[in-house]
Design an enzyme around this catalytic site. Structure first.
Site, PDB file in Angstrom:
ATOM      1  CG  ASP A  18     -17.733  11.116 -23.072  1.00 53.86           C
ATOM      2  OD1 ASP A  18     -16.580  11.356 -22.683  1.00 53.86           O
ATOM      3  OD2 ASP A  18     -18.100  10.007 -23.501  1.00 53.86           O
ATOM      4  CE  LYS A  21     -17.208  13.725 -15.852  1.00 55.49           C
ATOM      5  NZ  LYS A  21     -17.874  13.099 -16.997  1.00 55.49           N
ATOM      6  N   GLY A  45     -11.450  11.636 -20.246  1.00 57.67           N
ATOM      7  CA  GLY A  45     -10.905  12.567 -21.242  1.00 57.67           C
ATOM      8  C   GLY A  45     -11.711  13.841 -21.218  1.00 57.67           C
ATOM      9  CG  HIS A  46     -11.985  16.356 -18.480  1.00 62.92           C
ATOM     10  ND1 HIS A  46     -13.241  15.852 -18.394  1.00 62.92           N
ATOM     11  CD2 HIS A  46     -11.422  16.170 -17.280  1.00 62.92           C
ATOM     12  CE1 HIS A  46     -13.429  15.376 -17.186  1.00 62.92           C
ATOM     13  NE2 HIS A  46     -12.345  15.549 -16.490  1.00 62.92           N
ATOM     14  CD  GLN A 247     -14.338   7.126 -15.846  1.00 62.06           C
ATOM     15  OE1 GLN A 247     -14.243   6.977 -14.647  1.00 62.06           O
ATOM     16  NE2 GLN A 247     -13.314   7.467 -16.595  1.00 62.06           N
TER      17      GLN A 247
HETATM   18  P1  IMP Z   1     -13.163   1.182 -18.894  1.00 68.19           P
HETATM   19  O1  IMP Z   1     -13.388   2.301 -17.933  1.00 68.19           O
HETATM   20  O2  IMP Z   1     -12.023   1.440 -19.838  1.00 68.19           O
HETATM   21  O3  IMP Z   1     -13.061  -0.153 -18.221  1.00 68.19           O
HETATM   22  O4  IMP Z   1     -14.463   1.086 -19.853  1.00 68.19           O
HETATM   23  C1  IMP Z   1     -15.733   0.665 -19.356  1.00 68.19           C
HETATM   24  C2  IMP Z   1     -16.859   1.475 -19.991  1.00 68.19           C
HETATM   25  O5  IMP Z   1     -16.776   2.823 -19.555  1.00 68.19           O
HETATM   26  C3  IMP Z   1     -16.819   1.531 -21.517  1.00 68.19           C
HETATM   27  O6  IMP Z   1     -18.134   1.566 -22.015  1.00 68.19           O
HETATM   28  C4  IMP Z   1     -16.128   2.861 -21.803  1.00 68.19           C
HETATM   29  O7  IMP Z   1     -16.469   3.374 -23.075  1.00 68.19           O
HETATM   30  C5  IMP Z   1     -16.720   3.693 -20.682  1.00 68.19           C
HETATM   31  N1  IMP Z   1     -15.878   4.845 -20.287  1.00 68.19           N
HETATM   32  C6  IMP Z   1     -14.758   4.834 -19.555  1.00 68.19           C
HETATM   33  N2  IMP Z   1     -14.289   6.077 -19.373  1.00 68.19           N
HETATM   34  C7  IMP Z   1     -15.148   6.905 -20.000  1.00 68.19           C
HETATM   35  C8  IMP Z   1     -15.236   8.335 -20.130  1.00 68.19           C
HETATM   36  O8  IMP Z   1     -14.414   9.102 -19.632  1.00 68.19           O
HETATM   37  N3  IMP Z   1     -16.291   8.800 -20.844  1.00 68.19           N
HETATM   38  C9  IMP Z   1     -17.247   7.981 -21.374  1.00 68.19           C
HETATM   39  N4  IMP Z   1     -17.211   6.656 -21.274  1.00 68.19           N
HETATM   40  C10 IMP Z   1     -16.173   6.112 -20.581  1.00 68.19           C
END
Ligand code: IMP
Length: 458
Positions: A18, A21, A45-46, A247
């Protein structure tokens, strides 16, 4: 768009995701012919703001908003066909041409409804056992990557072979339903309306999953590609490629705050493996960092502030920065910029330059704290440790800097930034050892300060 010089740029998040990017990828795409996703899935998510219009993207590379740019989903991405098609249809309704410009690697592992069910069931169990939820996005990312490394994943290429798909799916469901039955509470977990059609008595049913996959197969087939080959050919022809990380580094499965991480490698090196190009093809690594720090989900965060308390700097960041997740709508935890964390990110990514985003959010704060290291069990350290338990015990050491009262919103030249904002950025450079090449001063594409353009060779 320019004619290419065969230069490739990787964009990675240097904190916990977040970092903004999406805006930078969109902005850099002006100089690119292709944009490539190489890891993660629709957990990303962008939000892009173009001419005041907001668009949220989760899976399709942000480059799709620029006509003429080809978008690639590399083998390192775990793909939900349902989400991909939903997003493509949404964009097409808004007049964006998607299907003829999107290429999907045949080697992508598929995310199926059973993965989301497993993800939610495991989180529910973790919550019930010791309260230590990872706080996943519930999209099935972890279970899909588990199937990949266990060599039993259904891949995009399997969609072309209905019988093979059916056999592999039956085996996969037999295995995972066994696990789900072991979760006695699975039958009682509320998986929500979206997953209800696939479930009966806490088990995922073959027919609805298979029939839906075959419907998706027809829509996906024209976009299936040998992405590695296409990227290598495009590069040889002089195309500029932009590799879009999802991420952030501290969510990387190896280098992040394990186990509070996602299940893929988010670091720059994975752009090569996750797209099928050689490491030598990655010419410039741009690290994106917010001017402060945020995190969604569980896990340690040394410089976290009391961001829910009105009148505090953390609350200022949360509200002025509109810190809510694009994918899940959860509030992001907020805290001061952590240079010791950035040092770790710079090291594992080999950053060429930094882009600082959301500098304008700090406007009006009288003083700013910059995390320069930690105290851990009585010792002073200057880089984020590797063990999440150690990180949780780290007490941040801060340096105090004066803030600025002028607005920096929309500033496009470095010299126009208030003196204290320039001093803040210079201190970040000194502490992290990475030059700041770009500063973003609002979500708008145009509100960007360029010190050095990543697509221009040294
Ligand atoms: P997962 O990727 O759904 O397995 O989540 C694992 C961890 O990564 C959690 O803390 C989510 O909140 C975090 N996470 C996954 N995708 C994003 C992103 O795009 N932005 C911020 N945090 C993310």
């Amino acid at each position: 768009m320019n004619t290419g010089n065969g230069r490739n740029v990787v964009v990675v998040g240097t904190q916990w995701g977040d970092e903004g990017k999406g805006k930078l990828v969109d902005w850099l795409t002006e100089s690119a012919h292709g944009v490539v996703r190489f890891q993660g899935g629709h957990n990303a998510g962008h939000t892009l703001v173009i001419n005041g219009q907001k668009t949220a993207l989760h899976l399709i590379p942000s480059g799709i908003m620029r006509p003429g740019v080809t978008c690639y989903i590399g083998n390192g991405v775990v793909l939900s066909c349902a989400k991909l098609l939903e997003e493509a249809e949404g964009l097409e309704r808004a007049g964006v041409r998607v299907r003829e410009r999107l290429r999907i690697s045949q080697a992508c592992p598929l995310i199926l409804p059973v993965h989301a069910v497993l993800d939610l069931a495991r989180e529910a169990r973790r919550g019930a056992q010791d309260g230590q939820k990872i706080g996943t996005t519930g999209r099935g990312i972890g279970p899909a990557y588990e199937d990949k490394v266990a060599r039993r994943a259904l891949r995009v290429q399997d969609l072309r072979h209905p019988e093979r798909f059916a056999t592999k799916l039956r085996e996969l469901l037999a295995l995972h339903n066994q696990t789900l039955l072991g979760f006695l509470e699975a039958a009682r977990i509320d998986f929500g309306d979206a997953l209800a059609p696939y479930l009966k008595n806490g088990a995922v049913q073959f027919e609805p999953v298979y029939e839906e996959a075959m419907r998706h197969a027809r829509a996906i087939e024209p976009m299936m590609a040998d992405v590695s080959r296409e990227l290598n050919e495009a590069s040889r022809g002089g195309a500029n490629l932009l590799f879009e990380g999802a991420q952030g580094t501290l969510l990387d499965v190896d280098h992040g705050t394990y186990p509070f991480v996602t299940s893929s490698n988010c670091v720059a090196g994975n752009a090569a493996a996750g797209a099928g190009v050689g490491p030598g093809a990655l010419h410039y690594i741009l690290g994106i960092a917010k001017a402060y720090c945020t995190r969604v989900g569980g896990g340690p965060f040394p410089t976290e502030l009391a961001w829910e308390t009105p009148g505090t700097p953390g609350y200022h960041m949360s509200t002025v920065g509109a810190e809510k997740g694009v994918t899940t709508g959860r509030s992001r935890r907020c805290g001061w910029f952590d240079a010791a964390l950035l040092k770790r990110s710079a090291q594992v990514n080999g950053l060429s330059g930094l882009c600082i985003t959301k500098l304008d959010v700090l406007d009006g704060l009288p003083t700013l704290q910059l995390g320069i290291g930690y105290e851990l069990d009585g010792a002073r350290i200057d880089i984020l440790p590797l063990d999440a338990d150690d990180i949780a015990r780290c007490k941040p050491v801060y340096e105090t800097l004066d803030g600025w009262s002028q607005s920096t919103v929309g500033v496009t030249r470095y010299e126009q930034l208030p003196g204290n904002a320039q001093r803040y950025l210079q201190r970040v450079e000194q502490l992290t050892g990475v030059p700041i090449h770009i500063v973003s001063t609002s979500p708008d594409r145009e509100h960007t300060i360029t010190v050095r353009h990543p697509f221009l060779a040294d």
